[in-house]
Design a protein around this motif. Sequence first.
Motif, PDB file in Angstrom:
ATOM      1  N   PRO A  22     -21.549  70.765 -51.046  1.00 15.07           N
ATOM      2  CA  PRO A  22     -20.419  70.107 -51.718  1.00 15.07           C
ATOM      3  C   PRO A  22     -19.266  69.923 -50.729  1.00 15.07           C
ATOM      4  N   GLU A  23     -18.479  68.885 -50.948  1.00 15.77           N
ATOM      5  CA  GLU A  23     -17.379  68.580 -50.032  1.00 15.77           C
ATOM      6  C   GLU A  23     -16.467  69.777 -49.805  1.00 15.77           C
ATOM      7  N   ASP A  24     -16.135  70.500 -50.879  1.00 14.90           N
ATOM      8  CA  ASP A  24     -15.183  71.603 -50.746  1.00 14.90           C
ATOM      9  C   ASP A  24     -15.781  72.822 -50.054  1.00 14.90           C
ATOM     10  N   SER A  27     -17.332  72.918 -44.917  1.00 15.91           N
ATOM     11  CA  SER A  27     -16.916  73.645 -43.712  1.00 15.91           C
ATOM     12  C   SER A  27     -17.485  75.052 -43.698  1.00 15.91           C
ATOM     13  N   LEU A  28     -17.515  75.705 -44.850  1.00 17.25           N
ATOM     14  CA  LEU A  28     -18.100  77.049 -44.949  1.00 17.25           C
ATOM     15  C   LEU A  28     -19.556  77.015 -44.515  1.00 17.25           C
ATOM     16  N   TYR A  29     -20.327  76.054 -45.040  1.00 16.29           N
ATOM     17  CA  TYR A  29     -21.734  75.944 -44.676  1.00 16.29           C
ATOM     18  C   TYR A  29     -21.886  75.681 -43.176  1.00 16.29           C
ATOM     19  N   LEU A  30     -21.160  74.690 -42.678  1.00 14.77           N
ATOM     20  CA  LEU A  30     -21.328  74.291 -41.289  1.00 14.77           C
ATOM     21  C   LEU A  30     -20.951  75.408 -40.328  1.00 14.77           C
ATOM     22  N   GLN A  46     -23.975  61.272 -40.560  1.00 21.86           N
ATOM     23  CA  GLN A  46     -23.529  62.093 -41.693  1.00 21.86           C
ATOM     24  C   GLN A  46     -23.555  61.202 -42.929  1.00 21.86           C
ATOM     25  N   ARG A  47     -24.083  61.726 -44.040  1.00 27.02           N
ATOM     26  CA  ARG A  47     -24.166  60.956 -45.280  1.00 27.02           C
ATOM     27  C   ARG A  47     -23.322  61.632 -46.350  1.00 27.02           C
ATOM     28  N   LEU A  52     -21.296  65.229 -52.362  1.00 29.80           N
ATOM     29  CA  LEU A  52     -22.081  66.053 -51.435  1.00 29.80           C
ATOM     30  C   LEU A  52     -22.087  65.416 -50.056  1.00 29.80           C
ATOM     31  N   ILE A  53     -22.044  66.245 -49.042  1.00 28.50           N
ATOM     32  CA  ILE A  53     -22.127  65.781 -47.658  1.00 28.50           C
ATOM     33  C   ILE A  53     -23.434  66.314 -47.074  1.00 28.50           C
TER      34      ILE A  53
END
Length: 179
Positions: A22-24, A27-30, A46-47, A52-53
């Motif tokens: 999810p967008e929010d 950054s945590l995931y990446l 990047q899609r 969702l990103i």
Amino acid sequence: MNEITKNSRDFVGYEYKDLTAPEDKFSLYLDSYENFGWSVDPNAPQRQEHGLITVTVKRDRRIVNKAELTRLQRNFDACVQEIEALERSKTSGPLILALTVGLIGTVFMALSVFAVTAQPPHIAACILFGAPGIAGWVAPIFIYQRRLHQKIRQIDPLIEEKLEEAYHLCERGHQLLPH
């Protein structure tokens, strides 16, 4: 004049994975996936769709401690899924309660309308059913806000615990990576 220059880089075989978040929480995931040996593939686009990103990440196939890094990554993914479920539960309970009260208010309002349109009209029954009907339409706003604040106070510490667990997994993964 014919010089052959040798590239000092050794062959590296990569494994690839699509990372969707999810967008929010992107950054945590990446940032976290970097601690498990993954990096963003600069060659893949990047899609973004429906909030969702998705990016493609890659890591060396022969990375040291791959099995342990994969296990830690799965545990991290489970932590993040639990965090998302906790986030959803903040609003779902209060919403269901508010909708139920609103539905009950609608039933009372319908009874009030039936009472006033009956032949002969039953004004006393109309008032008797109308008052809880109006209350049932107004009260959900306040019920939702109150229950939401209670749920937030109840669930936020659980989310913080899960975030700490996820950060601990990332820290352990980072220690396993070659530096």
